[in-house]
Scaffold this active site. Sequence first.
Site, short mmCIF file in Angstrom:
data_model
loop_
_atom_site.label_atom_id
_atom_site.label_comp_id
_atom_site.label_asym_id
_atom_site.label_seq_id
_atom_site.Cartn_x
_atom_site.Cartn_y
_atom_site.Cartn_z
N ARG A 63 -4.58 4.54 5.79
CA ARG A 63 -3.41 4.27 6.62
C ARG A 63 -3.87 4.01 8.04
O ARG A 63 -4.26 4.92 8.77
CB ARG A 63 -2.44 5.45 6.55
CG ARG A 63 -1.75 5.57 5.21
CD ARG A 63 -1.04 4.29 4.83
NE ARG A 63 0.04 4.52 3.85
CZ ARG A 63 0.94 3.61 3.52
NH1 ARG A 63 0.87 2.38 4.03
NH2 ARG A 63 1.89 3.90 2.66
N ALA A 75 4.72 4.03 -3.36
CA ALA A 75 5.84 3.69 -2.49
C ALA A 75 5.77 2.24 -2.06
O ALA A 75 4.72 1.60 -2.18
CB ALA A 75 5.82 4.57 -1.25
N GLU A 95 1.75 -0.27 -8.32
CA GLU A 95 0.73 0.63 -7.79
C GLU A 95 0.06 1.49 -8.87
O GLU A 95 -1.08 1.91 -8.68
CB GLU A 95 1.32 1.51 -6.69
CG GLU A 95 1.76 0.66 -5.48
CD GLU A 95 1.95 1.45 -4.21
OE1 GLU A 95 2.07 0.82 -3.16
OE2 GLU A 95 2.00 2.70 -4.25
#
Lengths: 177, 177
Positions: A63, A75, A95
Amino acid sequence: MELTEKQVSSELKYKGVIVDVYLDRAELCDGKIARREVVKHPGGVTVLPVDSDGMCYMVRQYRYPAGKTLLETPAGKLEYGEEHLSCAVRELSEETGFSADELIDLGCCYTSPGFSTEIIHVYLARGLHAAKCHPDEGEFLNVEKYSFDTLTQMVADGKIEDAKTVIAILKAAKYLK
Amino acid sequence: MELTEKQVSSELKYKGVIVDVYLDRAELCDGKIARREVVKHPGGVTVLPVDSDGMCYMVRQYRYPAGKTLLETPAGKLEYGEEHLSCAVRELSEETGFSADELIDLGCCYTSPGFSTEIIHVYLARGLHAAKCHPDEGEFLNVEKYSFDTLTQMVADGKIEDAKTVIAILKAAKYLK
């Protein structure tokens, strides 16, 4: 006192890929005018997928704003006009490669309501069926498998730091304990 | 595959009051270059204050980006150079008028690590002493009192939608049940 604020003006300050930023002027409940910065985000979903053995499929991603990898529930952002449930099905598949017989709605949360419009709908997925995963281009992630008890302990130990993921795990407890 | 991304360039796109927005270019783990939008935020704290009767003091505020009032744990942004714990003491006092004998660290969370640097430190406050509250200018909020059980039920019912507040309540359970 009635708590409300009314938009007086709105100026686009930055038009981006994921977010747009507006600087608004708003009338407060005492009639005064204040500036309000608004980061507009399409919103998204997150899904905690649990198999029949009680194992959970998580994704680890770098991230960039956090400057490190985080372990998160799968997500993604809503595409234009997309329903939350369809988005959950799509992101779960992209994912982790799973489809699910059952998606249980665990509610939604505003991630940063002081400056951002982002709202995330949280789901628990059960009855998993494996297929093949196909992340978006430029999206690199590792799928990691944990028991639900391990994840709960990781939340308690501060090893899971992503807000939506903490919420998904703690809210799913009543279905999985 | 090692998951990492390296900054190649960074351009300030919007300099604001609460947030600054940068558009960076980053080298991904396959060597390709991608754009990364980063909303820089100073980070903050939130505190769940519980008195000796098990009552919790919450704040209701109009949240302009959400377009409605939300019930939240008292919270605020870090001031420049401020420690998290000092910020928790200050915000608790400003928003509810309480000082606390004990601030229990419930960990921290990234609210939106896909685009924002915001990280919130979460505390449980016990041993409350009343003083006088003095919210920031232009900050209008109502303090509301709930039992911890009621808050837990409100989280389950989706009546509490702010992410940090959901986390504070669910993480505090092990100290209060």
